[in-house]
Design an enzyme around this catalytic site. Structure first.
Site, PDB file in Angstrom:
ATOM      1  N   HIS A 145      -4.123  -1.753  -6.640  1.00 37.28           N
ATOM      2  CA  HIS A 145      -4.977  -1.851  -5.345  1.00 37.28           C
ATOM      3  C   HIS A 145      -4.084  -1.842  -4.096  1.00 37.28           C
ATOM      4  O   HIS A 145      -3.434  -2.462  -3.605  1.00 37.28           O
ATOM      5  CB  HIS A 145      -5.380  -3.331  -5.378  1.00 37.28           C
ATOM      6  N   TYR A 164      -4.548  -5.149   1.515  1.00 37.81           N
ATOM      7  CA  TYR A 164      -3.549  -5.921   0.653  1.00 37.81           C
ATOM      8  C   TYR A 164      -2.143  -5.364   0.750  1.00 37.81           C
ATOM      9  O   TYR A 164      -1.996  -4.094   1.457  1.00 37.81           O
ATOM     10  CB  TYR A 164      -4.114  -5.986  -0.723  1.00 37.81           C
ATOM     11  N   GLN A 216      -7.475  -4.485 -12.439  1.00 38.57           N
ATOM     12  CA  GLN A 216      -7.151  -3.993 -11.079  1.00 38.57           C
ATOM     13  C   GLN A 216      -6.107  -4.771 -10.754  1.00 38.57           C
ATOM     14  O   GLN A 216      -6.209  -6.095 -10.419  1.00 38.57           O
ATOM     15  CB  GLN A 216      -8.167  -4.136  -9.846  1.00 38.57           C
ATOM     16  N   ALA A 224      -5.734  -0.747  -1.235  1.00 38.49           N
ATOM     17  CA  ALA A 224      -6.834  -0.462  -0.432  1.00 38.49           C
ATOM     18  C   ALA A 224      -7.042  -1.904   0.356  1.00 38.49           C
ATOM     19  O   ALA A 224      -6.425  -2.799   0.272  1.00 38.49           O
ATOM     20  CB  ALA A 224      -8.061  -0.221  -0.819  1.00 38.49           C
ATOM     21  N   ARG A 257      -6.063   2.457  -5.983  1.00 35.47           N
ATOM     22  CA  ARG A 257      -7.287   2.401  -4.890  1.00 35.47           C
ATOM     23  C   ARG A 257      -6.805   2.496  -3.568  1.00 35.47           C
ATOM     24  O   ARG A 257      -5.769   1.880  -3.073  1.00 35.47           O
ATOM     25  CB  ARG A 257      -8.052   1.095  -5.202  1.00 35.47           C
TER      26      ARG A 257
END
Length: 350
Positions: free
Chosen positions: A155, A160, A78, A157, A208
């Site tokens: 990432h 961030y 990730q 989501a 994500r």
């Protein structure tokens, strides 16, 4: 789940290999790592966070990848840029961070992850900053491939950096990356596209997505399902092999009392080549089946997996599931505990 157990310079450890291998050994079919930082400028958000910035980082991850592969389980890295939600790992002593706009995140930093006090007001990312961050994701993805990972998850989501672009409150830009949903998703989609073009075709590239943030659990896109339609369509078209939606309850309607869940919206608005993964309060077999019945292709678990690293095996055999106890895993700090290792002993490097 961020576990802040890498070396100070971001190398994965034997302890981490045992930690991830325990899930694979417990029957999980694929594992997504904790957030891995992607560049040495602004992306790192935690002390002892693992990275994929250098060849040395990639070499260190091979022990983790090999340990998970020993159970015939796939593992994805990730890739995360912390953006404004930085727990106090500054580029310089003034704790400078970057975000789409100079908007201070709500709330306070998390002591379990090394943070203390309020978040600073971030610097508005310049075009050069955006180029650096984009290239960081690309380099990290290449390093993940070199380390033997089966894919990467970008990432975007939980508040961030990439997720901050989707937020109407945190993204107040007036250029091509701000304003309407099609503009707010532009930069995350550019990152997805750049990564997808840089790695082999059979290397999985996922993304994500959430509405909610670590600093604002109640945040919703003001355009509601209309925003979701644009976001999922554009990310799918950019080359996302899967979209990983995460909300506090993956089975609850997200857009109005009778509207779809976030995962259902992803199924509706992404193209056929993009799989959908659901995450959020799916720790019981009943909830998991409900999410699958509503269109998700795969499911992920967070705290339920921490409490039950053999969750798939337990469910298949009809055994009782343990309840998650935050104090047992994430207090006073979120580093890996001995009881979470495959052999139950600590092997952390200096």
């Amino acid at each position: 789940m961020t576990r802040v157990s890498a070396t100070a310079d971001g190398r994965a450890t034997e302890e981490m290999a045992q930690y991830y291998a325990k899930f694979a050994n417990g029957g999980f079919s694929f594992v997504i790592t904790e957030g891995v930082y992607t560049d040495d400028e602004y992306s790192k958000g935690y002390l002892n966070q693992p990275g994929l910035v250098t060849a040395q980082h990639a070499d260190a991850w091979t022990q983790v990848v090999d340990a998970v592969h020993d159970s015939d389980t796939a593992i994805f890295a990730q890739l995360m840029h912390s953006g404004a939600q930085n727990q106090g790992i500054p580029r310089s002593n003034n704790q400078e961070t970057i975000a789409p706009s100079a908007v201070q995140p709500d709330g306070e930093k998390a002591e379990a992850y090394g943070g203390s006090g309020t978040y600073p007001v971030p610097k508005k990312a310049t075009q050069d900053d955006l180029a650096t961050a984009r290239e960081g994701f690309v380099t990290a993805a290449k390093n993940a491939h070199n380390a033997g990972f089966d894919g990467v998850e970008l990432h975007a989501a939980n508040g961030y950096f990439l997720n901050e672009f989707l937020s109407k409150s945190l993204n107040q830009r007036e250029d091509e990356y701000g304003g309407k949903p099609a503009n707010r998703v532009r930069y995350p989609a550019e990152v997805v596209s750049a990564v997808a073009e840089a790695v082999p075709e059979n290397f999985v590239v996922g993304v994500r997505i959430s509405q909610t943030m670590v600093t604002d659990y109640d945040y919703e896109w003001p355009e509601g399902e209309d925003a979701a339609a644009v976001f999922f369509k554009e990310l799918s078209a950019a080359g996302a092999d899967y979209i990983h939606t995460t909300e506090r309850d993956a089975t609850a309607s997200t857009f109005g009392a009778d509207g779809p869940t976030l995962a259902e919206a992803a199924v509706e608005y992404s193209t056929d080549h993009t799989a959908v993964i659901a995450n959020g309060s799916l720790g019981t077999p009943e909830a998991a089946r409900k999410a699958l019945n509503r269109g998700a292709d795969l499911l992920t678990l967070g705290t339920s997996a921490l409490a039950n690293p053999d969750w798939p095996t337990r469910v298949a055999e009809g055994d009782e599931l343990a309840q998650f106890d935050r104090a047992q895993f994430l207090k006073p700090e979120a580093s890996i505990s001995n009881h979470e290792l495959l052999d139950g002993t600590s092997a952390t490097e200096d």
